[in-house]
Design an enzyme around this catalytic site. Structure first.
Site, PDB file in Angstrom:
ATOM      1  N   HIS A 172       0.837  -1.199   0.000  1.00  0.00           N
ATOM      2  CA  HIS A 172       0.000   0.000   0.000  1.00  0.00           C
ATOM      3  C   HIS A 172       0.877   1.256   0.000  1.00  0.00           C
ATOM      4  CE1 HIS A 172      -3.200  -2.582   2.162  1.00  0.00           C
ATOM      5  NE2 HIS A 172      -3.717  -2.242   1.004  1.00  0.00           N
ATOM      6  N   CYS A 259      -2.537  -0.033   9.801  1.00  0.00           N
ATOM      7  CA  CYS A 259      -3.619  -0.947   9.368  1.00  0.00           C
ATOM      8  C   CYS A 259      -4.588  -1.314  10.473  1.00  0.00           C
ATOM      9  CB  CYS A 259      -3.076  -2.291   8.908  1.00  0.00           C
ATOM     10  SG  CYS A 259      -1.489  -2.331   8.233  1.00  0.00           S
TER      11      CYS A 259
END
Ligand code: CIR
Length: 264
Positions: A172, A259
């Site tokens: 990401h 996350c």
């Protein structure tokens, strides 16, 4: 005094966090790492320490029940992006994770109006970096142009600027670029070359410590993974308090500190 005035332009401030308990199935999620299977009990301990840390920083934390049918569901950041005025429910890039959003949506409605992304668009919240009134959105295997377009349509009416960022390295965008306060980004070499980040000071990650780029800014305290001395030394130059957390088990499933929560 002058320095404090100079840095005060960031209005971003988090009061809340939403997280989800890791389940015993957490080792069955998606990963590209070759670090071996995570120990579910240690994952839970590392998660508990993370939650205590957020509480210690004054956030109100909602911890949702575990979802064994979705082994990646404690990586709750990927399911939504929440700003002061809105929440956008994502359509996650990985098919196995798409069912995670259903149980997040009703929780988000307690705080914000929720915009749902369409099934034609794909986005993981891990690709979305917010710095005050700007969003940088990574184009990755999980987030596509349609995702960026739908996200921009949802947030631009609130005065946000959205920049799409090509990411060739890492899962990401926030695997390799994060805001660490005082107009500074921690980022890899590729990020440092991107003109979109030119207006920030840069702390450039040593290649061997790229994982620690996933450092979490919470209201001018930094939370960083333990065991990355070069990154720690670089972060210390920013001059903010730093807390170090063991993320060894989280890392085995390609997860990091950002996350594990939605922060707003
Ligand atoms: C996945 O591959 O989707 C999970 N195993 C890890 C997600 C990490 N999420 C994040 O960095 N925002």
């Amino acid at each position: 005094m002058l320095a404090a005035t100079f840095y005060d332009f960031i209005a971003m401030h988090f009061q809340n966090a939403i997280a989800r308990l890791p389940s015993a199935t957490c080792g069955q999620g998606l990963t590209t790492s070759s670090l071996g299977a995570p120990d579910a009990q240690r994952t839970r301990q590392q998660f508990d320490t993370y939650i205590s840390t957020l509480l210690g920083l004054g956030l109100t934390v909602t911890v949702l029940p575990e979802q064994p049918a979705f082994p990646d569901s404690h990586f709750v950041e990927d399911t939504a992006v929440v700003g002061p005025e809105f929440a956008v429910l994502t359509h996650p890039g990985a098919p196995s994770r798409r069912g995670e959003t259903a149980t997040i949506e009703p929780v988000l409605w307690r705080y914000r109006g929720v915009t749902r992304m369409s099934a034609n668009a794909h986005m993981d919240g891990g690709d979305v970096l917010m710095v005050d009134k700007r969003f940088f959105v990574g184009l990755t295997s999980r987030t596509d142009e349609a995702g960026v377009r739908e996200f921009a349509a949802a947030v631009e009416p609130f005065g946000y600027r959205v920049d799409a960022i090509e990411v060739s390295d890492g899962l990401h965008l926030k695997s390799i670029v994060n805001y660490v306060g005082r107009n500074t980004l921690i980022l890899n070499e590729e990020g440092a070359r991107n003109p979109a980040f030119a207006g920030f000071s840069h702390l450039i990650l040593d290649k061997a410590e790229e994982y620690a780029g996933n450092t979490l800014w919470i209201n001018d305290t930094l939370i960083t993974p333990s065991g990355y001395p070069d990154t720690l030394a670089k972060l210390q130059t920013v001059g903010l308090p730093i807390l170090q957390l063991d993320t060894s088990e989280i890392k085995k499933m390609d997860g990091g500190l950002t996350c594990l929560s939605l922060r707003f």
